[in-house]
Design a protein around this motif. Structure first.
Motif, short mmCIF file in Angstrom:
data_model
loop_
_atom_site.label_atom_id
_atom_site.label_comp_id
_atom_site.label_asym_id
_atom_site.label_seq_id
_atom_site.Cartn_x
_atom_site.Cartn_y
_atom_site.Cartn_z
N GLY A 77 35.52 -38.27 -58.04
CA GLY A 77 35.14 -37.71 -59.32
C GLY A 77 36.34 -37.50 -60.24
N TRP A 78 37.48 -37.12 -59.67
CA TRP A 78 38.70 -36.90 -60.46
C TRP A 78 39.17 -38.21 -61.08
CZ3 TRP A 78 43.84 -38.54 -59.95
CH2 TRP A 78 44.77 -37.86 -60.75
N LEU A 79 39.10 -39.30 -60.33
CA LEU A 79 39.48 -40.61 -60.88
C LEU A 79 38.62 -40.96 -62.08
CD1 LEU A 79 40.00 -42.68 -57.60
CD2 LEU A 79 41.79 -41.87 -59.15
N ASN A 80 37.35 -40.60 -62.01
CA ASN A 80 36.42 -40.91 -63.09
C ASN A 80 36.58 -39.96 -64.27
OD1 ASN A 80 33.21 -40.04 -63.92
ND2 ASN A 80 33.89 -42.13 -64.31
N VAL A 81 36.66 -38.66 -63.99
CA VAL A 81 36.65 -37.66 -65.06
C VAL A 81 38.02 -37.54 -65.71
CG1 VAL A 81 36.34 -35.20 -65.55
CG2 VAL A 81 34.76 -36.37 -64.01
N ARG A 82 39.07 -37.45 -64.91
CA ARG A 82 40.40 -37.19 -65.46
C ARG A 82 41.14 -38.45 -65.87
NH1 ARG A 82 38.85 -32.34 -66.60
NH2 ARG A 82 38.57 -30.97 -64.79
N LEU A 83 41.01 -39.51 -65.07
CA LEU A 83 41.72 -40.75 -65.38
C LEU A 83 40.87 -41.76 -66.14
CD1 LEU A 83 43.80 -41.37 -62.12
CD2 LEU A 83 44.38 -40.03 -64.15
N ARG A 84 39.61 -41.42 -66.41
CA ARG A 84 38.70 -42.25 -67.20
C ARG A 84 38.45 -43.62 -66.58
NH1 ARG A 84 36.40 -38.41 -70.24
NH2 ARG A 84 37.97 -37.13 -71.31
N GLY A 179 32.52 -32.41 -66.89
CA GLY A 179 33.53 -32.94 -65.98
C GLY A 179 33.61 -32.14 -64.70
N ALA A 180 33.63 -30.81 -64.82
CA ALA A 180 33.67 -29.95 -63.64
C ALA A 180 32.41 -30.11 -62.80
CB ALA A 180 33.84 -28.50 -64.07
N MET A 181 31.27 -30.33 -63.45
CA MET A 181 30.02 -30.49 -62.71
C MET A 181 30.02 -31.80 -61.92
SD MET A 181 28.40 -27.75 -63.19
CE MET A 181 30.02 -26.97 -63.27
N LEU A 183 32.72 -33.25 -60.70
CA LEU A 183 33.63 -33.01 -59.57
C LEU A 183 32.94 -32.21 -58.47
CD1 LEU A 183 36.92 -32.11 -61.49
CD2 LEU A 183 36.35 -34.28 -60.41
N LEU A 184 32.21 -31.17 -58.85
CA LEU A 184 31.53 -30.34 -57.87
C LEU A 184 30.41 -31.10 -57.18
CD1 LEU A 184 31.05 -27.62 -56.51
CD2 LEU A 184 29.64 -26.95 -58.48
N GLY A 185 29.62 -31.83 -57.95
CA GLY A 185 28.52 -32.59 -57.36
C GLY A 185 29.00 -33.66 -56.40
N MET A 186 30.08 -34.36 -56.77
CA MET A 186 30.62 -35.39 -55.88
C MET A 186 31.20 -34.78 -54.61
SD MET A 186 30.01 -38.32 -57.11
CE MET A 186 31.17 -39.31 -56.16
N ALA A 187 31.81 -33.60 -54.73
CA ALA A 187 32.34 -32.93 -53.54
C ALA A 187 31.22 -32.54 -52.59
CB ALA A 187 33.15 -31.70 -53.96
N ILE A 188 30.13 -32.00 -53.13
CA ILE A 188 29.00 -31.60 -52.28
C ILE A 188 28.37 -32.83 -51.63
CG2 ILE A 188 26.69 -30.60 -52.31
CD1 ILE A 188 27.65 -28.79 -54.59
#
Length: 302
Positions: A77-84, A179-181, A183-188
């Motif tokens: 999720g971080w690669l997608n949200v933060r690094l676009r 973005g935070a959602m 990250l959280l959803g992918m972690a779960i």
């Protein structure tokens, strides 16, 4: 099919029900095409096996494997949200990276757990065979995971994740940090997959680097089959459908491979999977076509 094969199919189906729940969260709730599953499943098995061999309690090892899966999903999720990076490409990159990470963790292609304690040996009731106790223990775990998921996605944070997947632009307009959602959803999602990998390694007597191949296909197949059996938009029934789909999928796989008159063998597993998924996709369309034909035509206006 023998009783042993039947219980074995139920056991594997219950394990992959966790994968189906994880895939449902990423693909259906978040609308995130996540291929990390093929890497986070063996990651959970690798972390669990290494920790058990290092002397940790199987319960602690299982929790560690679940957290490792959550970290893998978070990084995707971080690669997608933060690094676009595009969501599909981000998951592919993570899946590729996890292959090397898993080899590093295990120090080789596999780790046996033949004589080591597992959750199932510790929880096995006296006088009850393991092929009976394992499905019972797994059923309890699945029930807990299902009700926990139903509860969480009914909370404010869970509804924010669902809103992000349904319409991210509208969710942002409502003040949701999409973005935070993600990250959280992918972690779960990948935490559930990591848990499944840990349970799989403990039931199969070890972790192997190839145990994750095709995991995403199995998860998607379970979700699609479940939706064909129990079509519903309500979350409670949707998560139940994913669990039922995983069990039914493994049952039909076992039935097909154990039917001598069909002539299928273990190497035909992917072929059987493709046929089942195709049928699950085609049958609902056929139902809609038949219902449309049965409807009376509207009278033509003069």
């Amino acid at each position: 099919m023998s009783l042993f094969s039947f219980l074995g199919a139920i056991e594997i189906g219950l394990i992959f029900a966790l994968v189906a729940l994880g895939v449902y969260i990423s693909f259906r709730l978040l609308r995130f095409p996540d291929l990390t599953v093929d890497g986070s499943f063996p990651l959970g098995g690798a972390v669990c096996a290494v920790m058990i061999q290092a002397g940790y309690s199987p319960y602690v090892a299982t929790i560690g494997a679940t957290l490792a899966g959550a970290v893998a999903g978070y990084i995707t999720g971080w690669l997608n949200v933060r690094l676009r990076i595009m969501d599909l490409l981000a998951s592919i990159l993570m899946m590729i990276a996890l292959f090397s990470v898993n080899l590093r963790i295990m120090g080789g292609p596999n780790i046996p757990l033949i004589n080591d304690p597992t959750m199932f040996t510790l929880l096995q009731p006296e006088g009850l065979e393991d092929y009976w106790s394992r499905p019972m223990i797994l059923l309890v775990i699945i029930i807990i995971a299902k009700f926990a998921a139903d509860w969480f996605f009914s909370t404010e944070r869970g509804l924010a994740i669902r809103a992000t997947g349904s319409n991210a632009r509208m969710a942002r307009a409502q003040g949701i940090n999409t973005g935070a959602m993600v990250l959280l959803g992918m972690a779960i999602s990948n935490a559930l997959v990591g848990l499944a990998g840990a349970l799989f390694a403990q039931t199969q007597g070890g972790a192997d680097i190839s145990m994750g191949i095709g995991t995403i296909v199995i998860g998607l197949a379970a979700v699609i089959v479940g939706e064909a059996i129990l079509p519903s938009r309500r979350l409670v029934y949707a998560t139940l459908a994913a669990i039922i789909g995983a069990i039914v999928y493994r049952f039909f796989i076992a039935a097909a491979l154990n039917s001598d008159f069909i002539g299928l063998k273990a190497q035909d597993l992917n072929l059987v999977t493709a046929v089942l998924v195709t049928l699950a996709l085609v049958v609902p369309n056929l139902k809609r076509m038949l219902q449309h034909k049965r409807l009376p035509e509207a009278p033509k206006s003069l």
